[in-house]
Write a protein that holds these residues in place. Structure first.
Motif, PDB file in Angstrom:
ATOM      1  N   ARG A 163       0.845  -1.208   0.000  1.00 37.57           N
ATOM      2  CA  ARG A 163       0.000   0.000   0.000  1.00 37.57           C
ATOM      3  C   ARG A 163       0.873   1.247   0.000  1.00 37.57           C
ATOM      4  N   ASN A 164       1.889   1.222   0.837  1.00 40.34           N
ATOM      5  CA  ASN A 164       2.915   2.266   0.863  1.00 40.34           C
ATOM      6  C   ASN A 164       4.115   1.716   1.616  1.00 40.34           C
ATOM      7  N   ALA A 165       5.145   2.499   1.696  1.00 36.36           N
ATOM      8  CA  ALA A 165       6.377   2.021   2.323  1.00 36.36           C
ATOM      9  C   ALA A 165       6.376   2.176   3.838  1.00 36.36           C
ATOM     10  N   ASN A 166       5.348   2.808   4.377  1.00 38.96           N
ATOM     11  CA  ASN A 166       5.323   3.062   5.822  1.00 38.96           C
ATOM     12  C   ASN A 166       4.843   1.837   6.585  1.00 38.96           C
ATOM     13  N   PRO A 167       5.647   1.305   7.481  1.00 34.13           N
ATOM     14  CA  PRO A 167       5.219   0.123   8.242  1.00 34.13           C
ATOM     15  C   PRO A 167       4.122   0.473   9.254  1.00 34.13           C
ATOM     16  N   VAL A 168       3.243  -0.484   9.488  1.00 30.07           N
ATOM     17  CA  VAL A 168       2.215  -0.320  10.525  1.00 30.07           C
ATOM     18  C   VAL A 168       2.654  -0.986  11.820  1.00 30.07           C
ATOM     19  N   GLY A 169       3.838  -1.589  11.809  1.00 30.22           N
ATOM     20  CA  GLY A 169       4.398  -2.202  13.002  1.00 30.22           C
ATOM     21  C   GLY A 169       5.812  -2.672  12.714  1.00 30.22           C
ATOM     22  N   THR A 170       6.645  -2.740  13.729  1.00 28.22           N
ATOM     23  CA  THR A 170       8.010  -3.248  13.603  1.00 28.22           C
ATOM     24  C   THR A 170       8.298  -4.169  14.786  1.00 28.22           C
ATOM     25  N   PHE A 171       9.204  -5.109  14.581  1.00 25.08           N
ATOM     26  CA  PHE A 171       9.546  -6.002  15.695  1.00 25.08           C
ATOM     27  C   PHE A 171      10.905  -6.642  15.443  1.00 25.08           C
ATOM     28  N   THR A 172      11.486  -7.151  16.512  1.00 22.92           N
ATOM     29  CA  THR A 172      12.772  -7.851  16.473  1.00 22.92           C
ATOM     30  C   THR A 172      12.609  -9.195  17.156  1.00 22.92           C
ATOM     31  N   VAL A 173      13.073 -10.250  16.495  1.00 24.46           N
ATOM     32  CA  VAL A 173      12.989 -11.597  17.052  1.00 24.46           C
ATOM     33  C   VAL A 173      14.388 -12.084  17.390  1.00 24.46           C
ATOM     34  N   ASP A 174      14.539 -12.546  18.616  1.00 26.01           N
ATOM     35  CA  ASP A 174      15.794 -13.158  19.037  1.00 26.01           C
ATOM     36  C   ASP A 174      15.585 -14.666  19.105  1.00 26.01           C
ATOM     37  N   ARG A 175      15.324 -15.187  20.298  1.00 26.21           N
ATOM     38  CA  ARG A 175      15.115 -16.634  20.435  1.00 26.21           C
ATOM     39  C   ARG A 175      13.738 -16.964  21.000  1.00 26.21           C
ATOM     40  N   GLN A 176      12.844 -15.983  21.077  1.00 19.70           N
ATOM     41  CA  GLN A 176      11.545 -16.235  21.673  1.00 19.70           C
ATOM     42  C   GLN A 176      10.631 -17.044  20.752  1.00 19.70           C
ATOM     43  N   ASP A 177       9.716 -17.768  21.383  1.00 19.76           N
ATOM     44  CA  ASP A 177       8.772 -18.607  20.633  1.00 19.76           C
ATOM     45  C   ASP A 177       7.553 -17.825  20.151  1.00 19.76           C
ATOM     46  N   SER A 178       7.306 -16.675  20.736  1.00 19.14           N
ATOM     47  CA  SER A 178       6.192 -15.843  20.278  1.00 19.14           C
ATOM     48  C   SER A 178       6.503 -14.389  20.590  1.00 19.14           C
ATOM     49  N   ILE A 179       5.859 -13.516  19.839  1.00 18.02           N
ATOM     50  CA  ILE A 179       6.053 -12.091  20.042  1.00 18.02           C
ATOM     51  C   ILE A 179       4.778 -11.352  19.691  1.00 18.02           C
ATOM     52  N   ASP A 180       4.407 -10.343  20.493  1.00 19.17           N
ATOM     53  CA  ASP A 180       3.247  -9.496  20.228  1.00 19.17           C
ATOM     54  C   ASP A 180       3.725  -8.185  19.618  1.00 19.17           C
ATOM     55  N   VAL A 181       3.137  -7.830  18.472  1.00 17.35           N
ATOM     56  CA  VAL A 181       3.545  -6.626  17.752  1.00 17.35           C
ATOM     57  C   VAL A 181       2.373  -5.644  17.733  1.00 17.35           C
ATOM     58  N   GLU A 182       2.595  -4.453  18.253  1.00 14.90           N
ATOM     59  CA  GLU A 182       1.560  -3.407  18.256  1.00 14.90           C
ATOM     60  C   GLU A 182       1.373  -2.892  16.830  1.00 14.90           C
ATOM     61  N   LEU A 183       0.111  -2.815  16.395  1.00 18.80           N
ATOM     62  CA  LEU A 183      -0.217  -2.336  15.059  1.00 18.80           C
ATOM     63  C   LEU A 183      -0.760  -0.911  15.124  1.00 18.80           C
ATOM     64  N   SER A 184      -0.611  -0.197  14.039  1.00 21.20           N
ATOM     65  CA  SER A 184      -1.021   1.221  14.020  1.00 21.20           C
ATOM     66  C   SER A 184      -2.534   1.355  14.128  1.00 21.20           C
ATOM     67  N   SER A 185      -2.964   2.508  14.651  1.00 23.40           N
ATOM     68  CA  SER A 185      -4.394   2.792  14.776  1.00 23.40           C
ATOM     69  C   SER A 185      -5.063   2.908  13.406  1.00 23.40           C
ATOM     70  N   ASN A 186      -4.325   3.345  12.386  1.00 14.83           N
ATOM     71  CA  ASN A 186      -4.897   3.445  11.039  1.00 14.83           C
ATOM     72  C   ASN A 186      -5.250   2.069  10.480  1.00 14.83           C
ATOM     73  N   PHE A 187      -4.401   1.100  10.737  1.00 12.82           N
ATOM     74  CA  PHE A 187      -4.689  -0.257  10.274  1.00 12.82           C
ATOM     75  C   PHE A 187      -5.929  -0.799  10.975  1.00 12.82           C
ATOM     76  N   LEU A 188      -6.024  -0.585  12.286  1.00 10.25           N
ATOM     77  CA  LEU A 188      -7.196  -1.029  13.036  1.00 10.25           C
ATOM     78  C   LEU A 188      -8.454  -0.344  12.521  1.00 10.25           C
ATOM     79  N   ALA A 189      -8.379   0.940  12.231  1.00  8.34           N
ATOM     80  CA  ALA A 189      -9.558   1.681  11.749  1.00  8.34           C
ATOM     81  C   ALA A 189     -10.054   1.109  10.423  1.00  8.34           C
ATOM     82  N   ARG A 190      -9.149   0.777   9.534  1.00  8.64           N
ATOM     83  CA  ARG A 190      -9.568   0.202   8.252  1.00  8.64           C
ATOM     84  C   ARG A 190     -10.208  -1.170   8.455  1.00  8.64           C
ATOM     85  N   TYR A 191      -9.696  -1.927   9.410  1.00 10.70           N
ATOM     86  CA  TYR A 191     -10.289  -3.228   9.713  1.00 10.70           C
ATOM     87  C   TYR A 191     -11.692  -3.055  10.305  1.00 10.70           C
TER      88      TYR A 191
END
Length: 408
Positions: A152-180
């Motif tokens: 859609r565009n180059a602007n990410p709606v969330g970013t995250f870094t994974v090391d050795r964890q089995d799961s990770i929660d990533v906060e998403l932008s309010s604009n993405f939630l609004a469209r949903y």
């Protein structure tokens, strides 16, 4: 025909596996039959082993589907043998029931479930990713490995870094939630959700590994301050994979990918006269992995870098026009278990051989070998082909039991 006559006929026929080859070599009694023949106590019984070298080994490539599998992959890794790989994951959330109450103060998260035992690359390195909105109509079960995602565009709606964890929660932008929410509330036509709401791409930003993400354990979460938290899964998922700068391998080996980018076709032909009037106990197809080259290529990178483990391969007998679809939906002729001690995959084709002795086999059919299962985990290996040294060439091993008449 009574049972005795039938058995006599079966034992007097010869193994004949159709599919054209250029030549064969027969070696008798020099292959370790493994457990075959163990346990015979009759001194008048002998076990014989005949080995038939296989020629006509070819590598075939396909662009197969990568959606709706058990896993999706995302990340980057430079493999000295299998190339500079970049995988982008695609996900679209389920659309919750129309009219579901979602507060204007709600927040949305993506919970990624990562199977660390199948990481491709350096599992100890942190890997950075962006979540970018997709702007295209796509379906998981129709997405191919070489398809390119459109953003859609180059602007990410969330970013995250994974090391050795089995799961990770990533906060998403309010604009993405609004469209949903627009589709949940009915402000946007729900029937157009799958074509107009692209979902998210998991794009590697700085990564030395490829993550296997469990599709059924990955979910979206909407936290309502004034109401219950909603958690729901994926409607569509898939991944793309690009390979560049693939390393050259000797002519004696063939690349082999679980993603069906490379499968192995075998042409097998054992002349009738070579197995005349024997009592077959077991028939195996044996293929060999180039263990040394695979190990050395990773050792030059990092002691913590590795490829996902491989435990098995599959053998199919198919009409060429049905490949590659039948490689996933067709019946498996035999499953071969990987033996790490000698780097072999051994396929029991005894039952198949017995059926050939009775009724033969259609000439147009071909044998195909696939690596593990195509479940979304990226796996690769090197297989010795018919140009390898004789001891490492694919072969058929026939074990037979011979009853010697008593001289008393």
């Amino acid at each position: 025909m009574d049972t005795a006559q039938f058995r006599a006929m079966r034992n007097s026929k010869f193994l004949f596996l159709f599919i054209v080859v250029s030549f064969f070599t027969v070696i008798t009694g020099c292959e370790d039959p493994g457990i075959i023949g163990q346990g015979f106590t009759d001194t008048n019984t002998t076990v014989e082993v005949d080995t038939f070298q296989v020629s006509g080994v070819e590598s075939e490539s396909y662009e197969y589907y990568t959606g709706s599998l058990s896993y999706l992959s995302a990340g980057q890794f430079v493999d000295p043998v299998f190339g500079d790989m970049k995988s982008i994951g695609l996900i679209r959330p389920l659309l919750v029931a129309e009219g579901t109450d979602i507060s204007i103060n709600a927040s949305m998260k993506l919970r990624l479930a990562i199977d660390q035992q199948y990481v491709y690359g350096d599992s100890t390195d942190p890997a950075e990713f962006d979540l970018v909105e997709l702007d295209q109509a796509w379906r998981g079960n129709a997405w191919r490995i070489s398809d390119q995602p459109q953003f859609r565009n180059a602007n990410p709606v969330g970013t995250f870094t994974v090391d050795r964890q089995d799961s990770i929660d990533v906060e998403l932008s309010s604009n993405f939630l609004a469209r949903y929410i627009n589709y949940v509330s009915g402000n946007e036509d729900r029937d157009t959700y799958r074509t107009n709401f692209g979902g998210l791409a998991i794009v590697p930003k700085d990564s030395t590994k490829i993550l296997p993400i469990q599709s059924q354990e990955t979910s979206f979460i909407i936290e309502n301050p004034e109401d219950d938290t909603l958690e729901f899964g994926l409607r569509d998922w898939a991944f793309s994979l690009e390979r560049a700068s693939q390393g050259a391998v000797p002519a004696e080996t063939s690349k082999w990918h679980s993603t069906l980018e490379n499968v192995i076709k075998l042409d097998l032909d054992i002349p009738e006269e070579e197995l005349q009037a024997i009592n077959i106990s077991r028939v195996e197809l044996v293929v060999y992995e180039d263990q040394m080259r695979l190990r050395n290529s990773m050792d030059q990178l990092s002691p913590t870098a590795g490829r996902p483990p491989i435990s098995s391969a599959r053998l199919f007998l198919l009409e060429p026009e049905n490949v590659p679809v039948a490689l996933e939906s067709g019946n498996v002729l035999s499953n071969g278990v990987y033996n790490e001690d000698d780097g072999t995959y051994r396929f029991d084709i005894t039952s198949f051989t017995n059926s050939v002795l009775i009724s033969g086999i259609r000439e147009e059919l071909g044998f195909y070998l696939t690596l593990q299962t195509h479940n979304g985990i990226i796996r690769s290996s090197l297989l010795y082909n018919d140009e390898a040294p004789q001891a490492k060439q694919p072969k058929i091993i026939v074990t037979s039991v011979q009853n010697q008449e008593s001289t008393d």
